[in-house]
Design a protein around this motif. Structure first.
Motif, PDB file in Angstrom:
ATOM      1  N   ARG A 100      -7.622  -9.351  23.839  1.00  0.00           N
ATOM      2  CA  ARG A 100      -8.544 -10.495  23.748  1.00  0.00           C
ATOM      3  C   ARG A 100      -8.436 -11.234  25.079  1.00  0.00           C
ATOM      4  O   ARG A 100      -7.345 -11.654  25.460  1.00  0.00           O
ATOM      5  N   LEU A 101      -9.560 -11.366  25.772  1.00  0.00           N
ATOM      6  CA  LEU A 101      -9.545 -12.023  27.079  1.00  0.00           C
ATOM      7  C   LEU A 101     -10.504 -13.213  27.086  1.00  0.00           C
ATOM      8  O   LEU A 101     -11.547 -13.179  26.410  1.00  0.00           O
ATOM      9  N   ALA A 102     -10.181 -14.228  27.856  1.00  0.00           N
ATOM     10  CA  ALA A 102     -11.090 -15.362  28.031  1.00  0.00           C
ATOM     11  C   ALA A 102     -12.343 -14.867  28.749  1.00  0.00           C
ATOM     12  O   ALA A 102     -12.274 -13.983  29.615  1.00  0.00           O
ATOM     13  N   ARG A 103     -13.486 -15.451  28.361  1.00  0.00           N
ATOM     14  CA  ARG A 103     -14.780 -14.898  28.762  1.00  0.00           C
ATOM     15  C   ARG A 103     -14.957 -14.790  30.275  1.00  0.00           C
ATOM     16  O   ARG A 103     -15.551 -13.845  30.770  1.00  0.00           O
ATOM     17  N   ARG A 104     -14.435 -15.771  31.036  1.00  0.00           N
ATOM     18  CA  ARG A 104     -14.687 -15.720  32.481  1.00  0.00           C
ATOM     19  C   ARG A 104     -13.923 -14.577  33.162  1.00  0.00           C
ATOM     20  O   ARG A 104     -14.123 -14.320  34.348  1.00  0.00           O
ATOM     21  N   HIS A 105     -13.065 -13.887  32.409  1.00  0.00           N
ATOM     22  CA  HIS A 105     -12.324 -12.759  32.990  1.00  0.00           C
ATOM     23  C   HIS A 105     -12.825 -11.411  32.458  1.00  0.00           C
ATOM     24  O   HIS A 105     -12.176 -10.392  32.655  1.00  0.00           O
ATOM     25  N   TRP A 106     -13.964 -11.421  31.763  1.00  0.00           N
ATOM     26  CA  TRP A 106     -14.565 -10.161  31.311  1.00  0.00           C
ATOM     27  C   TRP A 106     -15.274  -9.498  32.496  1.00  0.00           C
ATOM     28  O   TRP A 106     -15.656 -10.168  33.465  1.00  0.00           O
ATOM     29  N   GLY A 107     -15.511  -8.201  32.351  1.00  0.00           N
ATOM     30  CA  GLY A 107     -16.326  -7.468  33.328  1.00  0.00           C
ATOM     31  C   GLY A 107     -15.608  -7.201  34.641  1.00  0.00           C
ATOM     32  O   GLY A 107     -16.236  -6.859  35.640  1.00  0.00           O
ATOM     33  N   LEU A 108     -14.288  -7.341  34.651  1.00  0.00           N
ATOM     34  CA  LEU A 108     -13.506  -7.131  35.873  1.00  0.00           C
ATOM     35  C   LEU A 108     -12.483  -6.005  35.711  1.00  0.00           C
ATOM     36  O   LEU A 108     -11.679  -5.766  36.607  1.00  0.00           O
ATOM     37  N   GLY A 109     -12.506  -5.360  34.551  1.00  0.00           N
ATOM     38  CA  GLY A 109     -11.585  -4.246  34.317  1.00  0.00           C
ATOM     39  C   GLY A 109     -10.173  -4.656  33.920  1.00  0.00           C
ATOM     40  O   GLY A 109      -9.287  -3.803  33.813  1.00  0.00           O
ATOM     41  N   PHE A 110      -9.961  -5.948  33.648  1.00  0.00           N
ATOM     42  CA  PHE A 110      -8.592  -6.396  33.329  1.00  0.00           C
ATOM     43  C   PHE A 110      -8.107  -5.890  31.967  1.00  0.00           C
ATOM     44  O   PHE A 110      -6.924  -5.562  31.809  1.00  0.00           O
ATOM     45  N   ALA A 111      -9.004  -5.854  30.973  1.00  0.00           N
ATOM     46  CA  ALA A 111      -8.577  -5.409  29.634  1.00  0.00           C
ATOM     47  C   ALA A 111      -8.143  -3.947  29.689  1.00  0.00           C
ATOM     48  O   ALA A 111      -7.088  -3.572  29.165  1.00  0.00           O
ATOM     49  N   SER A 112      -8.956  -3.114  30.342  1.00  0.00           N
ATOM     50  CA  SER A 112      -8.606  -1.681  30.432  1.00  0.00           C
ATOM     51  C   SER A 112      -7.328  -1.492  31.241  1.00  0.00           C
ATOM     52  O   SER A 112      -6.475  -0.671  30.882  1.00  0.00           O
ATOM     53  N   GLU A 113      -7.197  -2.247  32.326  1.00  0.00           N
ATOM     54  CA  GLU A 113      -5.990  -2.119  33.165  1.00  0.00           C
ATOM     55  C   GLU A 113      -4.725  -2.460  32.358  1.00  0.00           C
ATOM     56  O   GLU A 113      -3.732  -1.729  32.399  1.00  0.00           O
TER      57      GLU A 113
END
Ligand SMILES: CC(C)(COP(=O)(O)OP(=O)(O)OC[C@H]1O[C@@H](n2cnc3c(N)ncnc32)[C@H](O)[C@@H]1OP(=O)(O)O)[C@@H](O)C(=O)NCCC(=O)NCCS
Length: 189
Positions: A100-113
């Motif tokens: 679960r990530l805060a919205r402003r950090h979506w779309g940067l590949g952080f969850a997959s990393e």
């Protein structure tokens, strides 16, 4: 059992929960967009209680959902990790991977990393044989993360989540799995 307190990826530290994570964590869990695929956003009190349960999971099992911190800014951005499945299911006992990530950090590949790092921990450090992940049928962003880390949907294991009331649109869930051999194959590319 030596608890796994911290992990690291290229851009992130996966660390233990700190008391001052509550402000950002509660803001994330109160965001209706972040919580779109959960029955409801959380109040600040519910978020505080959740951090308590996450700490308890580490104390009991030595692993859990780690707090994610960006190395570049030191910002808390959400959580990713491994949890024991704590409800009756055909696929339990099992360890699930989630995020679960805060919205402003979506779309940067952080969850997959972060999820890759947690899978490595599951197989290389915890010596698990299999990791599962599940989410509501409609949560395609989460299923994309599952696919990105090499998990495969098990269509025969789709299920109705017992903690969501019958008839609720979020109740039908899909199940993804990855085993040690499949994970090793992803490393060979
Ligand atoms: C599920 C969730 C974590 C996915 O976050 P995400 O940022 O989309 O996921 P990823 O980290 O995999 O990022 C992938 C995206 O980053 C982009 N990206 C940018 N730089 C990237 C990089 N260096 N590496 C990989 N992807 C990168 C990809 O192109 C992709 O964008 P796209 O979705 O537009 O195709 C997020 O939507 C979320 O927190 N949702 C709410 C909570 C939730 O539903 N959790 C799951 C409950 S089961």
């Amino acid at each position: 059992m030596t608890p796994i307190l911290e992990l690291e990826s290229a851009r992130l530290v996966l660390r233990q929960w700190q008391d001052d994570d509550l402000r950002e964590f509660a803001a994330m869990c109160a965001d209706p967009q972040v919580m779109r695929y959960f029955p409801a956003p959380l109040t600040r009190l519910e978020s505080a209680a959740l951090i308590g349960r996450l700490r308890g999971h580490f104390a009991e099992y030595g692993f859990g959902l780690w707090a994610l911190e960006r190395k570049d800014s030191g910002a808390f951005i959400g959580m990713t990790g491994l949890l024991t499945v704590n409800f009756n299911a055909a696929f339990a006992p099992a360890v699930e991977i989630g995020w679960r990530l805060a919205r402003r950090h979506w779309g940067l590949g952080f969850a997959s990393e972060a999820a890759w790092t947690c899978l490595r921990c599951a197989f290389a450090q915890l010596s698990l044989e299999q990791v599962v992940s599940f989410t509501s049928e409609s949560n395609l962003p989460s299923q994309k993360v599952m696919q990105a880390i090499g998990m495969q949907q098990d269509p025969g294991s789709s299920f109705e989540h017992p903690r969501i009331p019958p008839g609720h649109p979020l109740r039908p869930h899909v199940l993804y799995r990855i085993n040690r051999t499949q994970w090793q194959a992803t490393l060979r590319g």
